[in-house]
Design a protein around this motif. Sequence first.
Motif, PDB file in Angstrom:
ATOM      1  N   GLN A 177       0.831  -1.198   0.000  1.00 63.14           N
ATOM      2  CA  GLN A 177       0.000   0.000   0.000  1.00 63.14           C
ATOM      3  C   GLN A 177       0.869   1.252   0.000  1.00 63.14           C
ATOM      4  O   GLN A 177       0.561   2.241  -0.670  1.00 63.14           O
ATOM      5  CB  GLN A 177      -0.925  -0.004   1.228  1.00 63.14           C
ATOM      6  N   SER A 202      -9.384 -10.340  -4.852  1.00 61.86           N
ATOM      7  CA  SER A 202      -8.570  -9.375  -4.106  1.00 61.86           C
ATOM      8  C   SER A 202      -8.424  -8.076  -4.898  1.00 61.86           C
ATOM      9  O   SER A 202      -8.475  -6.988  -4.328  1.00 61.86           O
ATOM     10  CB  SER A 202      -7.196  -9.979  -3.801  1.00 61.86           C
ATOM     11  N   HIS A 203      -8.251  -8.197  -6.213  1.00 65.38           N
ATOM     12  CA  HIS A 203      -8.217  -6.992  -7.050  1.00 65.38           C
ATOM     13  C   HIS A 203      -9.520  -6.214  -6.907  1.00 65.38           C
ATOM     14  O   HIS A 203      -9.518  -4.980  -6.798  1.00 65.38           O
ATOM     15  CB  HIS A 203      -8.018  -7.379  -8.519  1.00 65.38           C
ATOM     16  N   TYR A 226     -11.709  -6.358  -4.402  1.00 68.25           N
ATOM     17  CA  TYR A 226     -11.847  -5.880  -3.028  1.00 68.25           C
ATOM     18  C   TYR A 226     -11.068  -4.585  -2.821  1.00 68.25           C
ATOM     19  O   TYR A 226     -11.558  -3.640  -2.183  1.00 68.25           O
ATOM     20  CB  TYR A 226     -11.352  -6.954  -2.065  1.00 68.25           C
ATOM     21  N   HIS A 227      -9.856  -4.535  -3.346  1.00 70.77           N
ATOM     22  CA  HIS A 227      -8.999  -3.373  -3.142  1.00 70.77           C
ATOM     23  C   HIS A 227      -9.166  -2.315  -4.224  1.00 70.77           C
ATOM     24  O   HIS A 227      -8.392  -1.355  -4.271  1.00 70.77           O
ATOM     25  CB  HIS A 227      -7.532  -3.812  -3.052  1.00 70.77           C
ATOM     26  N   ASP A 271      -8.504  -2.200  -7.374  1.00 78.84           N
ATOM     27  CA  ASP A 271      -7.300  -1.970  -8.167  1.00 78.84           C
ATOM     28  C   ASP A 271      -7.619  -1.397  -9.537  1.00 78.84           C
ATOM     29  O   ASP A 271      -6.782  -0.702 -10.129  1.00 78.84           O
ATOM     30  CB  ASP A 271      -6.516  -3.278  -8.324  1.00 78.84           C
ATOM     31  N   ARG A 306       0.556  -3.936  -7.469  1.00 78.69           N
ATOM     32  CA  ARG A 306      -0.785  -4.441  -7.191  1.00 78.69           C
ATOM     33  C   ARG A 306      -0.874  -5.950  -7.408  1.00 78.69           C
ATOM     34  O   ARG A 306      -1.704  -6.621  -6.791  1.00 78.69           O
ATOM     35  CB  ARG A 306      -1.824  -3.720  -8.057  1.00 78.69           C
ATOM     36  N   GLY A 313      -3.328 -11.071  -0.923  1.00 81.06           N
ATOM     37  CA  GLY A 313      -4.738 -11.132  -0.582  1.00 81.06           C
ATOM     38  C   GLY A 313      -5.323 -12.511  -0.811  1.00 81.06           C
ATOM     39  O   GLY A 313      -6.124 -13.009  -0.015  1.00 81.06           O
ATOM     40  N   GLU A 322      -8.608  -8.152   5.039  1.00 80.23           N
ATOM     41  CA  GLU A 322      -8.064  -6.969   5.705  1.00 80.23           C
ATOM     42  C   GLU A 322      -6.578  -7.153   6.033  1.00 80.23           C
ATOM     43  O   GLU A 322      -6.145  -8.240   6.391  1.00 80.23           O
ATOM     44  CB  GLU A 322      -8.830  -6.706   7.009  1.00 80.23           C
TER      45      GLU A 322
END
Length: 293
Positions: free
Chosen positions: A3, A134-135, A137-138, A140, A204, A211, A292
């Motif tokens: 991050q 995960s992509h 969720y975040h 990206d 990423r 993730g 998380e």
Amino acid sequence: MNQIKTVALLGLLSALLITVSYWIIGGTGGIVIGLGLAALTNLGSWYYSDKVALAVYGAQPVSLHQAPGLHRIVQRLSDRAGLPMPAVYLVPGNAANAFATGRDPEHAAVAVTEGILQILPEDELEAVLAHELSHIYHRDTLTQAVAATVAGAISFLAQIASYSLWFGGGRQDDRNANPFGILLTVMLAPVAATILQLGLSRTREFAADAGAARLTGNPRALARALQRMENQSRQQPIAANPAFEPLLIINPFAGEGLARLFSTHPSTEARIQNLLRLEREQGYSSLQTSLEF
């Protein structure tokens, strides 16, 4: 850490944009026009990115009735991650790859190739789908859109400067502007922006791998899947527009040395080693239930 790298790379892109604006335009009016055009272009691309990407790869929607096993895995992972169930698509062909797209979790889709379903056992397929979730969720896709917007603005301003130099123009507010400085900016700024944008893409990918490890509790499954997909992709790469390569879970042609600066993905070996390090350091003895940090 990923991050922090993401924020740092976006910050460097923004700083580069400010520098280019100072050297080339020299006035707020031109800067606003350049940024506005670049932002509108990239915002439209981001808003319709899911439809465009799915069309580029020839992805077709598959229902629960058509692919119950695939839907079951996606639903299970989505529930575990607290995400809405994304649309599920299938890409025809023997290439082994997958990608996620969509502007936010409520408008997301995951797509897998027919080839990946043929070569991966269920635990490895689950790990690949966890990477794609995960992509989502975040967000990206949003991060990449912001990077593309800034990089596009830099290229746009550099193009304006090249026209100005070609036709003998210059900055209106600074008659003493160094033409060599402007020429150097025109030549190097778009390259630097591309390097930073691709560096963000590689960062990423590492974050999505981590993730997936957290979501499945099985980093080794993704490591095995990446190795299988790289071997398959070298023999049968997926055919599509290179502009959409950052979406894919794997791009086996990462390059060596300086060529890696222009690669959309980290090397598969580096990703595998990172996953195995996570397994050693954090110990995934049971399934995790959250993405998380």
